[in-house]
Design a protein around this motif. Structure first.
Motif, PDB file in Angstrom:
ATOM      1  N   THR A  39      42.331  39.051  36.985  1.00  0.00           N
ATOM      2  CA  THR A  39      41.572  38.590  37.609  1.00  0.00           C
ATOM      3  C   THR A  39      41.113  36.967  37.913  1.00  0.00           C
ATOM      4  O   THR A  39      40.633  37.280  38.223  1.00  0.00           O
ATOM      5  N   ARG A  64      36.254  38.064  37.832  1.00  0.00           N
ATOM      6  CA  ARG A  64      36.144  37.882  36.619  1.00  0.00           C
ATOM      7  C   ARG A  64      36.081  39.589  36.702  1.00  0.00           C
ATOM      8  O   ARG A  64      36.874  40.376  37.498  1.00  0.00           O
ATOM      9  N   ARG A  67      37.796  35.894  32.164  1.00  0.00           N
ATOM     10  CA  ARG A  67      37.277  35.301  33.923  1.00  0.00           C
ATOM     11  C   ARG A  67      37.873  34.451  33.614  1.00  0.00           C
ATOM     12  O   ARG A  67      38.843  33.431  33.540  1.00  0.00           O
ATOM     13  N   HIS A  68      38.074  34.061  34.991  1.00  0.00           N
ATOM     14  CA  HIS A  68      39.278  33.215  36.029  1.00  0.00           C
ATOM     15  C   HIS A  68      38.181  31.524  36.700  1.00  0.00           C
ATOM     16  O   HIS A  68      37.684  31.688  36.732  1.00  0.00           O
ATOM     17  N   SER A 121      35.927  29.376  35.304  1.00  0.00           N
ATOM     18  CA  SER A 121      34.165  29.709  34.987  1.00  0.00           C
ATOM     19  C   SER A 121      33.461  28.545  34.295  1.00  0.00           C
ATOM     20  O   SER A 121      34.557  27.492  33.558  1.00  0.00           O
ATOM     21  N   TYR A 171      30.593  33.997  36.726  1.00  0.00           N
ATOM     22  CA  TYR A 171      31.224  34.820  37.193  1.00  0.00           C
ATOM     23  C   TYR A 171      32.823  34.681  37.640  1.00  0.00           C
ATOM     24  O   TYR A 171      33.714  35.327  37.976  1.00  0.00           O
ATOM     25  N   GLY A 172      32.919  33.376  37.628  1.00  0.00           N
ATOM     26  CA  GLY A 172      34.541  32.813  37.928  1.00  0.00           C
ATOM     27  C   GLY A 172      35.125  32.656  39.666  1.00  0.00           C
ATOM     28  O   GLY A 172      33.682  32.596  40.231  1.00  0.00           O
TER      29      GLY A 172
END
Length: 356
Positions: free
Chosen positions: A94, A99, A156-157, A159, A165-166
């Motif tokens: 991710t 994401r 998600r990263h 976000s 959307y991250g």
């Protein structure tokens, strides 16, 4: 206003890709870069090299049953084409793409609802609305509709409310990757042109065009075969290109590799030789930073699996039952800590075998 926010998709906030006129498909090309793949394999091994366990939410009987049920899914594949390690990696990457979304296909088995299939879906098939809710797109509803509850796992990263959307690490690698490819192309051209001596044939005045053509053919054979026959009234010189230090193209490639390593692993010492990289303190700093990043990546997998366990607990046992916890365990670290505790205790009081 609330209805509008639910129905309208929030555009992907990745300005870099949008301005470059590309989409997430370019991430696949970036991953094919040998340097990037080397860094990604480090992330892959740090994730899958850890063991995991499923702990009960508490010591109640129903919580134990929920743990047993969640533990049972690991006896089968999450998807007919995937192993659990494949799914963990699908979730674990991710940070690279910002994401990941996985669809759940529930099935009733022996009176319990089980996720019979867990599969990732392509980025073009989903989006997020202005409230950060997942929108699933289809041919019938191309603009997307709010995803039903407990049908999808969303990871998600970095976000936030304004960017559901991250943040994608590979997005920050886009320009270094582009510049590297451009520099590599000119570097190869330079090597082809100046990597070997350049033969020069000299001919006397009055030489005919036919004789000159023969000389040129001989020089071409010299470049190709390293041997050639020329008339004795001609002479040949080998002009060598002399360079010192790193070429600009080579420096560009190494710099772009370091920039991509910084984004992917937060360090460059393991991938490129940098000034002062022989320092033990610097190496330890790099290692600590990498370990911290790996721990954060594992936590994303833990959170996603715990989201799945929460769904399974709710649909089978109710909302008030604490769901099991999926956790990664570093056995080596635990053993080391245990040894340190025992050594410290033994220095104070005698430690019996049954106490260990």
């Amino acid at each position: 206003d609330q209805l509008v926010s639910m129905m309208h998709e929030l555009p992907d906030t990745d300005e870099l890709l949008r301005k470059a006129g590309v989409d997430q498909e370019v991430y696949r090309e970036i991953l094919q870069d040998s340097h990037v793949m080397g860094d990604v394999r480090q992330i892959y091994s740090s994730l899958l090299g850890f063991k995991y366990e499923v702990q009960p939410g508490d010591d109640s009987k129903v919580a134990m049953l929920a743990q047993e049920l969640c533990q049972s899914i690991f006896k089968t594949r999450p998807h007919r084409t995937m192993r659990w390690k494949d799914l963990f990696w699908s979730v674990g990457k991710t940070p690279l793409t910002g994401r990941r979304v996985h669809a759940l296909n529930w099935q009733e088995i022996e009176g319990k609802l089980i996720p019979a299939q867990i599969r990732d879906i392509e980025a073009r098939k989903y989006g997020f609305n202005y409230d950060g809710e997942l929108l699933i797109k289809s041919m019938e509803i191309p603009e997307g509709e709010v995803a039903p509850d407990m049908r999808f796992l969303v990871t998600r990263h970095m976000s936030e409310a304004t960017n559901p959307y991250g943040l994608a690490i590979l997005s920050t690698c886009f320009w270094p990757w582009m510049f590297k490819n451009g520099g590599l192309k000119f570097f190869v051209r330079f090597v082809e042109r100046f990597g070997q001596p350049f033969p020069i044939g000299k001919y006397p005045e009055g030489t005919t065009d036919e004789q000159i053509d023969t000389l040129v053919e001989s020089l071409a054979k010299l470049v190709k075969d390293a041997v050639a026959a020329v008339p004795d009234n001609n002479s040949i010189e080998l002009l060598e290109s002399k360079t010192s230090g790193q070429l600009p193209q080579e420096r560009l490639i190494l710099l772009m590799n370091r920039e991509m390593s910084k984004a992917i692993t937060s360090q460059t010492a393991a991938s490129e030789l940098t000034e002062g990289s022989g320092s033990r303190a610097a190496s330890q700093t790099h290692k600590d930073r990498t370990d911290q990043n790996a721990k954060a990546d594992r936590e994303l997998v833990e959170d996603t699996m715990n989201q799945l366990f929460e769904f399974m607990t709710i649909v089978n046992f109710g909302e008030h039952v604490p769901s099991p916890l999926f956790t990664y365990v570093d056995k080596k670290q635990i053993n080391k800590e245990d040894v340190e505790v025992i050594k410290e205790a033994a220095s104070l009081v005698p430690v019996r075998k049954e106490d260990i």
